[in-house]
Every structure is written in C-alpha cells, then in structure tokens.
Design a protein around this motif. Structure first.
Motif, PDB file in Angstrom:
ATOM      1  N   GLY A   9       0.666  -1.246  -0.131  1.00 54.36           N
ATOM      2  CA  GLY A   9      -0.004   0.030   0.049  1.00 54.36           C
ATOM      3  C   GLY A   9       0.886   1.372  -0.033  1.00 54.36           C
ATOM      4  N   TYR A  10       0.417   2.417   0.496  1.00 55.13           N
ATOM      5  CA  TYR A  10       1.238   3.711   0.378  1.00 55.13           C
ATOM      6  C   TYR A  10       2.506   3.556   1.198  1.00 55.13           C
ATOM      7  N   VAL A  11       2.206   2.731   2.379  1.00 52.26           N
ATOM      8  CA  VAL A  11       3.517   2.695   3.157  1.00 52.26           C
ATOM      9  C   VAL A  11       4.389   1.722   2.543  1.00 52.26           C
ATOM     10  N   ASP A  29       2.382  -8.911  -1.319  1.00 55.07           N
ATOM     11  CA  ASP A  29       0.898  -8.706  -0.962  1.00 55.07           C
ATOM     12  C   ASP A  29       0.169  -9.951  -1.039  1.00 55.07           C
ATOM     13  N   LYS A  34      -2.784  -6.396  -7.734  1.00 52.81           N
ATOM     14  CA  LYS A  34      -1.623  -5.607  -6.994  1.00 52.81           C
ATOM     15  C   LYS A  34      -0.254  -6.006  -7.613  1.00 52.81           C
ATOM     16  N   THR A  88      -3.775  -1.331   9.944  1.00 55.43           N
ATOM     17  CA  THR A  88      -4.443  -1.542  11.477  1.00 55.43           C
ATOM     18  C   THR A  88      -5.667  -0.737  11.374  1.00 55.43           C
ATOM     19  N   SER A 122       3.661  -0.450  10.308  1.00 56.39           N
ATOM     20  CA  SER A 122       2.248  -0.136  10.457  1.00 56.39           C
ATOM     21  C   SER A 122       2.212   0.750  11.769  1.00 56.39           C
ATOM     22  N   THR A 123       0.991   1.712  11.731  1.00 54.34           N
ATOM     23  CA  THR A 123       0.813   2.283  12.983  1.00 54.34           C
ATOM     24  C   THR A 123       0.099   1.383  14.088  1.00 54.34           C
ATOM     25  N   GLU A 146       5.866   5.616  10.414  1.00 54.71           N
ATOM     26  CA  GLU A 146       5.991   6.091   9.016  1.00 54.71           C
ATOM     27  C   GLU A 146       5.125   7.349   9.089  1.00 54.71           C
ATOM     28  N   GLU A 150      -0.369  10.750   2.254  1.00 57.41           N
ATOM     29  CA  GLU A 150      -0.901  10.095   1.059  1.00 57.41           C
ATOM     30  C   GLU A 150      -0.832  10.867  -0.242  1.00 57.41           C
ATOM     31  N   LYS A 278      -8.451   7.483  13.094  1.00 56.83           N
ATOM     32  CA  LYS A 278      -8.287   5.966  14.040  1.00 56.83           C
ATOM     33  C   LYS A 278      -6.988   6.315  14.869  1.00 56.83           C
ATOM     34  N   ARG A 340     -10.873   6.804   1.905  1.00 56.33           N
ATOM     35  CA  ARG A 340     -10.788   6.321   3.340  1.00 56.33           C
ATOM     36  C   ARG A 340     -11.216   7.387   4.401  1.00 56.33           C
TER      37      ARG A 340
HETATM   38  N1  LIG Z   1      -1.593   5.881   4.337  1.00 57.58           N
HETATM   39  C1  LIG Z   1      -0.891   6.670   5.169  1.00 57.58           C
HETATM   40  O1  LIG Z   1      -0.794   7.802   5.088  1.00 57.58           O
HETATM   41  C2  LIG Z   1      -0.037   6.061   6.156  1.00 57.58           C
HETATM   42  C3  LIG Z   1       1.056   6.856   6.738  1.00 57.58           C
HETATM   43  C4  LIG Z   1       1.455   6.252   7.926  1.00 57.58           C
HETATM   44  C5  LIG Z   1       1.306   5.241   8.489  1.00 57.58           C
HETATM   45  N2  LIG Z   1       0.303   4.570   7.974  1.00 57.58           N
HETATM   46  C6  LIG Z   1       0.100   3.043   8.506  1.00 57.58           C
HETATM   47  O2  LIG Z   1       0.831   2.217   7.794  1.00 57.58           O
HETATM   48  C7  LIG Z   1      -0.171   1.140   7.874  1.00 57.58           C
HETATM   49  C8  LIG Z   1      -0.578   0.560   6.355  1.00 57.58           C
HETATM   50  O3  LIG Z   1      -1.101   1.637   5.656  1.00 57.58           O
HETATM   51  P1  LIG Z   1      -1.235   1.844   4.146  1.00 57.58           P
HETATM   52  O4  LIG Z   1      -1.975   3.102   4.085  1.00 57.58           O
HETATM   53  O5  LIG Z   1      -0.289   1.688   3.329  1.00 57.58           O
HETATM   54  O6  LIG Z   1      -2.527   0.762   3.850  1.00 57.58           O
HETATM   55  P2  LIG Z   1      -2.951   0.146   2.393  1.00 57.58           P
HETATM   56  O7  LIG Z   1      -4.264  -0.236   2.823  1.00 57.58           O
HETATM   57  O8  LIG Z   1      -2.657   1.052   1.477  1.00 57.58           O
HETATM   58  O9  LIG Z   1      -1.978  -1.207   2.222  1.00 57.58           O
HETATM   59  C9  LIG Z   1      -1.945  -2.165   3.017  1.00 57.58           C
HETATM   60  C10 LIG Z   1      -1.486  -3.196   2.208  1.00 57.58           C
HETATM   61  O10 LIG Z   1      -1.551  -4.601   2.940  1.00 57.58           O
HETATM   62  C11 LIG Z   1      -1.847  -5.719   2.318  1.00 57.58           C
HETATM   63  N3  LIG Z   1      -1.975  -6.682   3.267  1.00 57.58           N
HETATM   64  C12 LIG Z   1      -2.919  -6.825   4.050  1.00 57.58           C
HETATM   65  N4  LIG Z   1      -2.574  -8.034   5.105  1.00 57.58           N
HETATM   66  C13 LIG Z   1      -1.484  -8.395   4.461  1.00 57.58           C
HETATM   67  C14 LIG Z   1      -0.634  -9.476   5.014  1.00 57.58           C
HETATM   68  N5  LIG Z   1      -0.915 -10.488   5.942  1.00 57.58           N
HETATM   69  N6  LIG Z   1       0.536  -9.862   4.245  1.00 57.58           N
HETATM   70  C15 LIG Z   1       0.973  -8.991   3.152  1.00 57.58           C
HETATM   71  N7  LIG Z   1       0.180  -7.940   2.728  1.00 57.58           N
HETATM   72  C16 LIG Z   1      -0.912  -7.756   3.386  1.00 57.58           C
HETATM   73  C17 LIG Z   1      -2.988  -5.100   1.643  1.00 57.58           C
HETATM   74  O11 LIG Z   1      -3.538  -6.096   0.565  1.00 57.58           O
HETATM   75  C18 LIG Z   1      -2.720  -3.822   1.304  1.00 57.58           C
HETATM   76  O12 LIG Z   1      -2.212  -3.877  -0.305  1.00 57.58           O
HETATM   77  C19 LIG Z   1      -1.372   1.341   8.741  1.00 57.58           C
HETATM   78  O13 LIG Z   1      -1.058   0.810   9.854  1.00 57.58           O
HETATM   79  C20 LIG Z   1      -1.366   2.890   8.754  1.00 57.58           C
HETATM   80  O14 LIG Z   1      -2.083   3.321   9.956  1.00 57.58           O
HETATM   81  C21 LIG Z   1      -0.408   4.961   6.872  1.00 57.58           C
END
Ligand SMILES: NC(=O)c1ccc[n+]([C@@H]2O[C@H](COP(=O)([O-])OP(=O)(O)OC[C@H]3O[C@@H](n4cnc5c(N)ncnc54)[C@H](O)[C@@H]3O)[C@@H](O)[C@H]2O)c1
Length: 414
Positions: A9-11, A29, A34, A88, A122-123, A146, A150, A278, A340
């Motif tokens: 994902g983003y992170v 993933d 993806k 999370t 992850s957070t 992190e 986004e 959250k 989201r």
């Molecule tokens: N989006 C943000 O701006 C941001 C910034 C800082 C921290 N975070 C934190 O980082 C974490 C991820 O956020 P995100 O926005 O990247 O999420 P996201 O939903 O964009 O990506 C998460 C990815 O993880 C994959 N996934 C789920 N379960 C899995 C597993 N068991 N094994 C491998 N891959 C799996 C999903 O298919 C998805 O592609 C969260 O805890 C979030 O709070 C997000």
C-alpha cells in the motif's frame, strides 16, 4: 542486503521502492491484482514519485532491485529485514486497533525466516511491540513509525523530516539492528536532503533510535497534534460562522504569528483520511487510566464539527420540498485517489439521517451507488439535479454553480 516488505500500500510500496535503490527488495501482498500490476511496472496507487520510479526502472534509466510477489517463501526466506506495512484499522467494538494483519505477516515471516529482523511500519497501539515480543518470545521485532502523506508517499520518504526507529534500549542487538535500519532509510533518501538538514546546522537527516514504546507514542502524538490543529481551525470557523464573522480575516491574523504559523489551518468538514481519525481514537484508548482532557476533546471535536456543517447545509435547503443535496467528491483532498474515512461521508450520513436525498459525483467510483445514494460521473446532470452542492474542497469545476455550493475551503488548498 535482502529485504522483504509485507503490504504494497502507501507505506509498504514507498518504503520498498526507496530501499530497492540499494538493496534486493521483495514486496509481498495478498492481493494478486496489485502484485500483477507492480510486476508489469504500474503503480496500484496514484503517486507521482512512485510512477516515476517504476517508469525509470522499466526503461533501464535507473534500475531498481525490486520484485513484487504473492509467495511468502520467495519474499521471506533468507531476508535480513522484513518490513511489515499492513493495515491496522480501528475496531470500533474493541475500541482498539485491529492488529491481526500485522500478526499474520509476522507469523508468515517467521515460518520462512527464523532470524530476520522484523520492522513493524504499520501504526500500532502504544506498548504493542513490547507485548508482541513477549507473547511470541521473539526478540527480533522492532518498530519504525511512518510519517508519509498519501499522494506524496515516496516523496516523503525521499525527503524525510526525521527517521525514527524503536528498539528496547537495554537490548544491544535490537538497538544495533534499529540503527542499521535507520541507516538503510537514510541511504535511500535524496542526497540533497542530508545537505538541507546540514545547512540548518545539524548533521544530516535526524535519526532517532528510541524505545519501542516511545517510537509508538511519537507516531500517535504527532498525528493527534495534526488532528488538533485541524480541529482548532475548524472550531474557529464554527465560531466565526455562528457569529457572522470573517473566518479568513481571523485566521490570517492569527497565523501571522510565527509561533503559530500558516500550515494546516484551512477549514474543512473535519479531519479525515485513513490515519487521523483512527490514530486519535487509539491514543485516547491508550490513555485509559491516565488523566487527560484534550485528547478526548480532539476526538469529540470532529463529531461536533460534522454536526455543525450538516446543520448549516440543512439550513441551505430549508423550505425546499424534497431537497436533493449533491456531494461533490468523496475524497478528502483534491488530489487524493481514495476516500477512506473522508469527513464528507460523516456529513452525508447526517444529511441522510434527516431524510434528505443525497446524490454523489465521484469520477473514481465505478459503482451505481454509495451506501444507497446514486453515484454519477456526469457533472452537468449532477449540477442540475442538486438543490445544494457540498464540497469539502473547492474545484474550478464548480465555478458556474458557485451560488449553490457549500464549502469551507477558504484558502482553496488542502
Ligand atoms: N496511508 C498513510 O498515509 C499512512 C501513513 C503512516 C502510517 N500508515 C500506517 O501504515 C499501515 C499501512 O497503511 P497503508 O495506507 O499503506 O495501507 P494500504 O491499505 O494502502 O496497504 C496495505 C496493504 O497490505 C496488504 N496486506 C494486508 N494483509 C497482508 C498480509 N498479511 N501480508 C501482506 N500484505 C497484506 C493489503 O492487501 C494492502 O495492499 C497502517 O497501519 C497505517 O495506519 C499509513
């Protein structure tokens, strides 16, 4: 070094691409679409820098050592580091983050790699890493918060404000692994970044290796401060609107004080996006028996703001028989590619609760309806049907119907 990243994902994707400039990175993933997209050189998320990286890699201009995979054995076997960047989400029933995807990823890593350093990106709740290390009898787990935004995910990793890695301070091996990991992130950053920090009199990008619980707290307190700021200027706007004052004039005058500054002061329908709603709730849950007033108020303020905004919109259509309110975009920011937890959804729910018909203009949503409200991609039809149009962020698309638009985007920026 071989590095695995769980979650693209983003992170996960931005960290994976950053590290793949100098190391062998396998990004895993569980969603085949993806992985296919990534291995075809395309980004599953909208991010200018990520797309540029993938393009330069495909053309051979700047090759990356990057591969996406669905296969845990390929990703995790013999990895030196395994970065976990899975979701999370906040579990409203348990009043806590749902960390099950992090734990699933940790278990998968351990199945194939008994000794890799697992870095949770992850957070997570404050205190989680220590509890997990104890519960799993696994002292090779550390945490790195992190801070990316986004839409600027890879950019923010190339230009980090700071790099934070948490490891138990009495565990020498973990602290050493944390320092190495901080070094890997710094190595991937834009070299000009270290110089920029140096120009400020410091030595390169600030790298903080602190306790895991402190690192978790840094993340949640940073996001809760940002939410506080948004909520503060929103509440200023609520006051000004209620007393018929010029919000803009007040904010300009307040923010010229350099101690207050100009960022994050544009009124909106509430703080939103995946993280702020959250993370503030999780921090409040972490306070439990600890005295506080502000943290709870920050969570509550977002609800109050959406109630206020909804009431204002209802007044606009007061007297209209069977009013139709148009929601212009479900996204939080103008350039966002997802919606989201966007604040406008809370406003939408409240309007529908009052019996108002709601229609949605959202060109990125390919569904006929969103929670029962019809979705259109036809802007002209949308404008004609709506008695009032609601936009969290202004867009010039709305110029010709400005008289029926409700927005609080006073500065026309995010
Ligand atoms: N989006 C943000 O701006 C941001 C910034 C800082 C921290 N975070 C934190 O980082 C974490 C991820 O956020 P995100 O926005 O990247 O999420 P996201 O939903 O964009 O990506 C998460 C990815 O993880 C994959 N996934 C789920 N379960 C899995 C597993 N068991 N094994 C491998 N891959 C799996 C999903 O298919 C998805 O592609 C969260 O805890 C979030 O709070 C997000």
């Amino acid at each position: 070094m071989k590095i695995a990243v769980a979650g693209t994902g983003y992170v996960g994707l931005s960290v994976a691409l950053l590290l793949s400039q100098h190391h062998e990175v396998h990004a895993l993933d569980i969603v085949p679409a993806k992985v296919d997209l990534l291995n075809a050189g395309k980004s599953p998320i909208v991010d200018k820098e990520i797309t540029a990286f993938l393009d330069r890699n495909a053309s051979g201009e700047r090759p990356l050592n990057f591969q996406a995979t669905l296969d845990p054995a390929q990703a995790y076997t013999d990895a030196d580091y395994a970065v976990v960047a899975t979701p999370t989400n906040y579990d409203e029933k348990r009043n806590y983050f749902d960390t099950s995807s992090v734990e699933a990823a940790v278990a998968a890593v351990r199945e194939h790699s008994p000794h890799a350093w697992i870095v949770i990106k992850s957070t997570i709740p404050v205190g989680y890493t220590l509890q997990l290390r104890e519960r799993l009898h696994d002292d090779h787990i550390i945490f790195s918060p992190e801070f990316l935004r986004e839409g600027h995910a890879l950019y923010d990793n190339l230009h980090p404000s700071r790099i934070v890695v948490g490891a138990p301070q009495d565990d020498e091996a973990a602290v050493a692994a944390a320092k190495t990991f901080a070094g890997l992130l710094a190595q991937g950053a834009d070299p000009a970044e270290a110089e920029r920090h140096n120009a400020n009199g410091s030595t390169g990008i600030p790298e903080l290796v602190v306790g895991t619980t402190e690192a978790e707290a840094i993340k949640l307190f940073a996001n809760t401060y940002l939410a506080l700021r948004v909520a503060y200027f929103n509440e200023l706007d609520t006051y000004a609107e209620s007393r018929d004052l010029d919000t803009r004039a007040i904010i300009d005058g307040v923010c010229l004080d350099p101690r207050i500054g100009d960022g994050y002061n544009n009124p909106s329908f509430g703080y939103g996006g995946y993280c702020l709603p959250k993370d503030t709730k999780q921090l409040l849950a972490n306070y439990a028996a600890v005295p506080q007033n502000l943290i709870e108020a920050i969570v509550e303020a977002n609800r109050t703001r959406k109630d206020f905004v909804s009431d204002e919109i209802l007044q606009l259509v007061d007297g209209v028989k069977e009013p139709v309110v148009g929601i212009y975009r479900l996204t939080m920011k103008s350039g966002s590619d997802n919606f989201r937890q966007s604040a406008i959804q809370g406003v939408m729910k409240r309007l529908k609760g009052k019996g108002v018909t709601v229609i949605v203009y959202e060109p990125t949503l390919n569904k006929p309806d969103f929670f029962g409200s019809p979705v259109t991609h036809d802007l002209a039809e949308f404008k004609a049907k709506a008695d009032a149009i609601v936009a969290n962020r202004w867009n010039n698309d709305l110029d010709d119907v400005a008289d029926k638009v409700y927005t609080r985007d006073l500065f026309k920026r995010d």
